[in-house]
Structures are given as C-alpha cells and as structure tokens.
Design an enzyme around this catalytic site. Structure first.
Site, PDB file in Angstrom:
ATOM      1  N   LYS A  70       0.524  -1.340  -0.055  1.00 17.83           N
ATOM      2  CA  LYS A  70       0.020   0.101   0.470  1.00 17.83           C
ATOM      3  C   LYS A  70       0.778   1.818  -0.263  1.00 17.83           C
ATOM      4  O   LYS A  70      -0.056   2.184  -0.397  1.00 17.83           O
ATOM      5  CB  LYS A  70      -1.242   0.077   1.204  1.00 17.83           C
ATOM      6  CG  LYS A  70      -1.681  -0.490   0.706  1.00 17.83           C
ATOM      7  CD  LYS A  70      -3.242  -1.018   1.929  1.00 17.83           C
ATOM      8  CE  LYS A  70      -4.243  -1.955   2.360  1.00 17.83           C
ATOM      9  NZ  LYS A  70      -4.994  -1.353   3.588  1.00 17.83           N
ATOM     10  N   ASP A 106     -10.351   3.145   1.824  1.00 16.87           N
ATOM     11  CA  ASP A 106     -10.330   2.191   3.459  1.00 16.87           C
ATOM     12  C   ASP A 106     -10.803   3.517   4.349  1.00 16.87           C
ATOM     13  O   ASP A 106     -11.674   2.993   4.732  1.00 16.87           O
ATOM     14  CB  ASP A 106      -9.110   2.004   3.547  1.00 16.87           C
ATOM     15  CG  ASP A 106      -8.259   0.225   3.264  1.00 16.87           C
ATOM     16  OD1 ASP A 106      -9.815   0.421   2.494  1.00 16.87           O
ATOM     17  OD2 ASP A 106      -7.277   0.128   3.188  1.00 16.87           O
TER      18      ASP A 106
HETATM   19  P1  NAP Z   1      -0.241  -3.258  10.301  1.00 14.84           P
HETATM   20  O1  NAP Z   1       0.124  -1.865   8.941  1.00 14.84           O
HETATM   21  O2  NAP Z   1      -0.018  -4.350  10.314  1.00 14.84           O
HETATM   22  O3  NAP Z   1      -0.839  -2.605  11.520  1.00 14.84           O
HETATM   23  C1  NAP Z   1      -0.879  -3.144  13.143  1.00 14.84           C
HETATM   24  C2  NAP Z   1      -0.653  -2.158  13.963  1.00 14.84           C
HETATM   25  O4  NAP Z   1      -1.473  -2.979  14.982  1.00 14.84           O
HETATM   26  C3  NAP Z   1       0.545  -2.494  14.197  1.00 14.84           C
HETATM   27  O5  NAP Z   1       1.679  -1.041  14.311  1.00 14.84           O
HETATM   28  C4  NAP Z   1       1.057  -3.354  14.914  1.00 14.84           C
HETATM   29  O6  NAP Z   1       3.246  -2.718  16.001  1.00 14.84           O
HETATM   30  C5  NAP Z   1       0.616  -2.597  16.153  1.00 14.84           C
HETATM   31  N1  NAP Z   1      -0.324  -3.796  16.935  1.00 14.84           N
HETATM   32  C6  NAP Z   1      -0.012  -4.931  16.555  1.00 14.84           C
HETATM   33  N2  NAP Z   1      -0.388  -6.313  18.287  1.00 14.84           N
HETATM   34  C7  NAP Z   1      -0.467  -5.380  19.172  1.00 14.84           C
HETATM   35  C8  NAP Z   1      -1.198  -5.185  20.602  1.00 14.84           C
HETATM   36  N3  NAP Z   1      -1.345  -5.739  20.920  1.00 14.84           N
HETATM   37  N4  NAP Z   1      -1.641  -3.501  21.125  1.00 14.84           N
HETATM   38  C9  NAP Z   1      -1.437  -2.932  20.445  1.00 14.84           C
HETATM   39  N5  NAP Z   1      -0.938  -1.968  19.044  1.00 14.84           N
HETATM   40  C10 NAP Z   1      -0.700  -3.927  17.981  1.00 14.84           C
HETATM   41  O7  NAP Z   1      -1.460  -3.372   9.627  1.00 14.84           O
HETATM   42  P2  NAP Z   1      -3.376  -2.653   9.203  1.00 14.84           P
HETATM   43  O8  NAP Z   1      -2.915  -3.115   7.434  1.00 14.84           O
HETATM   44  O9  NAP Z   1      -3.146  -1.339   9.695  1.00 14.84           O
HETATM   45  O10 NAP Z   1      -4.314  -3.688   9.334  1.00 14.84           O
HETATM   46  C11 NAP Z   1      -4.520  -3.708  10.305  1.00 14.84           C
HETATM   47  C12 NAP Z   1      -6.129  -4.848  10.838  1.00 14.84           C
HETATM   48  O11 NAP Z   1      -6.830  -4.436  10.055  1.00 14.84           O
HETATM   49  C13 NAP Z   1      -5.729  -6.806  10.073  1.00 14.84           C
HETATM   50  O12 NAP Z   1      -6.345  -7.515  10.477  1.00 14.84           O
HETATM   51  C14 NAP Z   1      -6.401  -6.487   9.042  1.00 14.84           C
HETATM   52  O13 NAP Z   1      -6.681  -7.660   8.220  1.00 14.84           O
HETATM   53  C15 NAP Z   1      -7.113  -5.002   9.203  1.00 14.84           C
HETATM   54  N6  NAP Z   1      -7.708  -4.310   7.787  1.00 14.84           N
HETATM   55  C16 NAP Z   1      -9.478  -4.684   7.742  1.00 14.84           C
HETATM   56  C17 NAP Z   1     -10.219  -3.595   6.523  1.00 14.84           C
HETATM   57  C18 NAP Z   1     -11.809  -3.586   6.432  1.00 14.84           C
HETATM   58  O14 NAP Z   1     -11.976  -3.718   5.444  1.00 14.84           O
HETATM   59  N7  NAP Z   1     -11.939  -4.388   7.313  1.00 14.84           N
HETATM   60  C19 NAP Z   1      -9.310  -2.883   5.532  1.00 14.84           C
HETATM   61  C20 NAP Z   1      -7.932  -3.217   6.236  1.00 14.84           C
HETATM   62  C21 NAP Z   1      -7.170  -3.714   7.430  1.00 14.84           C
HETATM   63  P3  NAP Z   1       4.054  -3.955  15.196  1.00 14.84           P
HETATM   64  O15 NAP Z   1       3.767  -3.889  13.848  1.00 14.84           O
HETATM   65  O16 NAP Z   1       5.544  -3.897  16.048  1.00 14.84           O
HETATM   66  O17 NAP Z   1       3.853  -5.321  15.166  1.00 14.84           O
END
Ligand code: NAP
Length: 283
Positions: A70, A106
């Site tokens: 992305k 998004d």
């Molecule tokens: P990302 O860029 O990896 O961001 C997730 C963040 O959460 C990272 O900064 C991560 O830190 C942090 N994190 C992990 N474990 C944690 C905890 N226990 N406590 C606090 N923070 C924590 O992922 P993303 O792209 O934002 O996606 C996040 C979620 O949203 C995923 O499950 C994805 O599938 C979902 N999503 C859904 C949609 C939808 O349409 N419904 C769209 C986009 C994303 P670290 O990197 O240090 O682990």
C-alpha cells in the site's frame, strides 16, 4: 467466460488467496451484465515494480492494493488523490490512457459503514483506537474529518502512534489527539467508539486485546478484523451490552467506492453485500 474484450480488475498483495474481494466484485459485474472479471494477483515485494509497470500491457483496468504494497506502490504511480496523500497509502489504482492514478478508499469505506449502517456520528465524540498502522491511518484521517472531540491511540510500538498523532495534529487543528502507553491508559470508559486496528483477534490463539472490565454498554466496539466474524473482543463487548461490528462492512464499502472509481457506475451495494456475507459464512 472471458474474451479479449473482457476488462480485468484485481487485487495485488502477498498473500491474497483468502481474499473475499473477488466474490463481491464479480457479483457486481455479473449483476450489471458487464464484460469484466476480478482476479487475485499474488505479487511479492520484489515483483511489485515489474507488475505495476506492465499493467497496461496486461490489459488490467484497475487494482486494489493490500499488504505489503500500500505504501511502496506510491512512487510507481503517475498521480495520487488528496486522500491517499493524507493517509500515506494507496489501496486502489485506476488505469486509464496508460496513466496510473492512486486512491485510498479504506477510510471512506469505514466512515460510510459507521454512519450509514451503524448510525454512529463521530462529531464531538471521544474515540479510542488500538493500532497505529496502515488501516489506523486511513480510519483516523476520516474520523478526524468528522470532527470528533478526541482520538486516543495505543500501539505496541509507541513511535508509530507518535508519528501518526504528529501527522494528524498538523492536519486537524480542532481535534484533540492523545497517545497512551497501554490499553488501560486509553480511558475506554469515557469513549463512545473503540476501534481495533491491529490484527490481534485473527488467530484462535490471540489474546483478547481489551479486558472485559474496561468495556461498557454505551460504547460501539468496531473490530477491523472480519475473519473470524466474531473476535474475542466483540464477544466480550457484546456480553457487556455494547454495540459491536466486525470489519466486513468496511470491506464492502471500500470495495464499492473502488468499483465506482474504476467503472464510473454506481456499485450495486446489496448484491456486493450478499456475496460478501455468503463468502464470510464459509470462511
Ligand atoms: P499494520 O499496518 O500491521 O498495523 C497494525 C498495527 O498494530 C502495527 O503498528 C502493530 O505493531 C500494532 N499492534 C500489533 N499488535 C498489537 C497489540 N497487541 N497492541 C497494540 N498494537 C499492536 O496492519 P493494518 O494494515 O493496519 O491492518 C490492521 C488490521 O486491520 C488487520 O487485521 C487487517 O486485516 C485489518 N484491515 C481490515 C480492513 C477492512 O476492510 N475491514 C481494511 C484494512 C485492514 P507491530 O507492527 O509492531 O506489530
């Protein structure tokens, strides 16, 4: 059946094989009797440049973009929308006249689901978000536009929440932004909306990201995770009498907005919703 005139759309990411996006887009194409198909393209990080550079030759008219591309895709595009610039990520590419335009649907998809389907108005409300990664950026930019009273962030990596809050403060002067060192420090008790924007909850072995005691009946708990449909967080929130939502609605609306960008046609939302819900039941 496809022919040389069939328009191709799809999703690039790695991995992508469990995506529900083909179901909703192909249902929409079929409903509108369009000669078009939506496919999955597994593209590894090192293959991104070549793949995006040859979209016109591949006859691809539009793409969704997911993890891990992305942000890295941005320099490969001819232009990006104001929203994508503000969010710092692209999840939709339109190919027209050999030009590649980037968008981010998004955040808009999330806000559309939140307001249209869940009836939540963010204006003046206090909001907590766990996670400060890509999805959190998109969601928080759109929530900020809706003029909440405050947004508080907790991310396991504090530098990510600090960076995001600095960026939001520069762009949204009338919203109060806070950073917490822990989930407990988020002040969930005073919040009207809690968003889980981490992947925690996707795996059976994941812990529940919030203690039950912190939740209350006057909060909407929105988990961006949609597989499983009911995470541990949503289960305990429900047992507290809270309103809950998984991320399927966000997936639906971000897809519908992308569909409109690519085709110029109004997306058949209910057809797409039906296809997604059916797909989600068989996950
Ligand atoms: P990302 O860029 O990896 O961001 C997730 C963040 O959460 C990272 O900064 C991560 O830190 C942090 N994190 C992990 N474990 C944690 C905890 N226990 N406590 C606090 N923070 C924590 O992922 P993303 O792209 O934002 O996606 C996040 C979620 O949203 C995923 O499950 C994805 O599938 C979902 N999503 C859904 C949609 C939808 O349409 N419904 C769209 C986009 C994303 P670290 O990197 O240090 O682990």
């Amino acid at each position: 059946m496809t022919s040389s005139s069939t328009k191709t759309y799809g999703l690039i990411g790695y991995p992508v094989k469990h995506s529900l996006s083909p179901l909703m887009h192909n249902a929409a194409f079929s409903h509108l009797k369009m000669d078009a198909e939506y496919r999955l393209f597994e593209v590894k990080a090192q293959e991104l440049g070549d793949f995006v550079g040859s979209l016109s030759q591949k006859n691809i008219s539009g793409l969704n973009v997911t993890i891990p591309h992305k942000e890295k895709v941005i320099p490969l595009l001819d232009s990006i929308s104001e929203e994508a610039k503000l969010i710092g990520a692209v999840n939709t590419i339109k190919v027209s006249d050999n030009r590649l335009e980037g968008f981010n649907t998004d955040g808009e998809g999330f806000l559309k689901h939140l307001t249209a389907d869940l009836g939540f108005e963010a204006q003046g409300k206090d909001i907590c978000i766990i996670g400060a990664g890509g999805a959190s950026k998109a969601v928080s930019v759109y929530l900020s536009r809706a003029k909440p009273g405050s947004i508080s962030f907790y991310d396991i990596d504090k530098s990510k929440s600090s960076e995001l809050v600095d960026h939001l403060k520069e762009n949204f002067k009338n919203v109060e932004f806070r950073i917490s060192d822990s989930v407990e420090g988020l002040n969930i008790k005073d919040c009207s909306l809690l968003v889980n924007a981490t992947p925690i909850g996707m795996k059976e072995a994941d812990p529940c990201i919030v203690e039950q005691d912190l939740l209350h009946k006057d909060i909407l708990v929105y988990d961006l995770v949609y597989n499983p449909g009911e995470t541990k967080l949503l289960k305990i929130a429900k047992s507290k009498g809270a309103k809950v939502s998984n991320g399927l609605g966000m997936l639906l609306y971000q897809g519908a907005i992308a569909f409109q960008i690519w085709t110029g046609k109004t997306a058949p939302i209910e057809v797409m919703r039906g296809a997604l819900e059916e797909g989600a039941r068989s996950l």
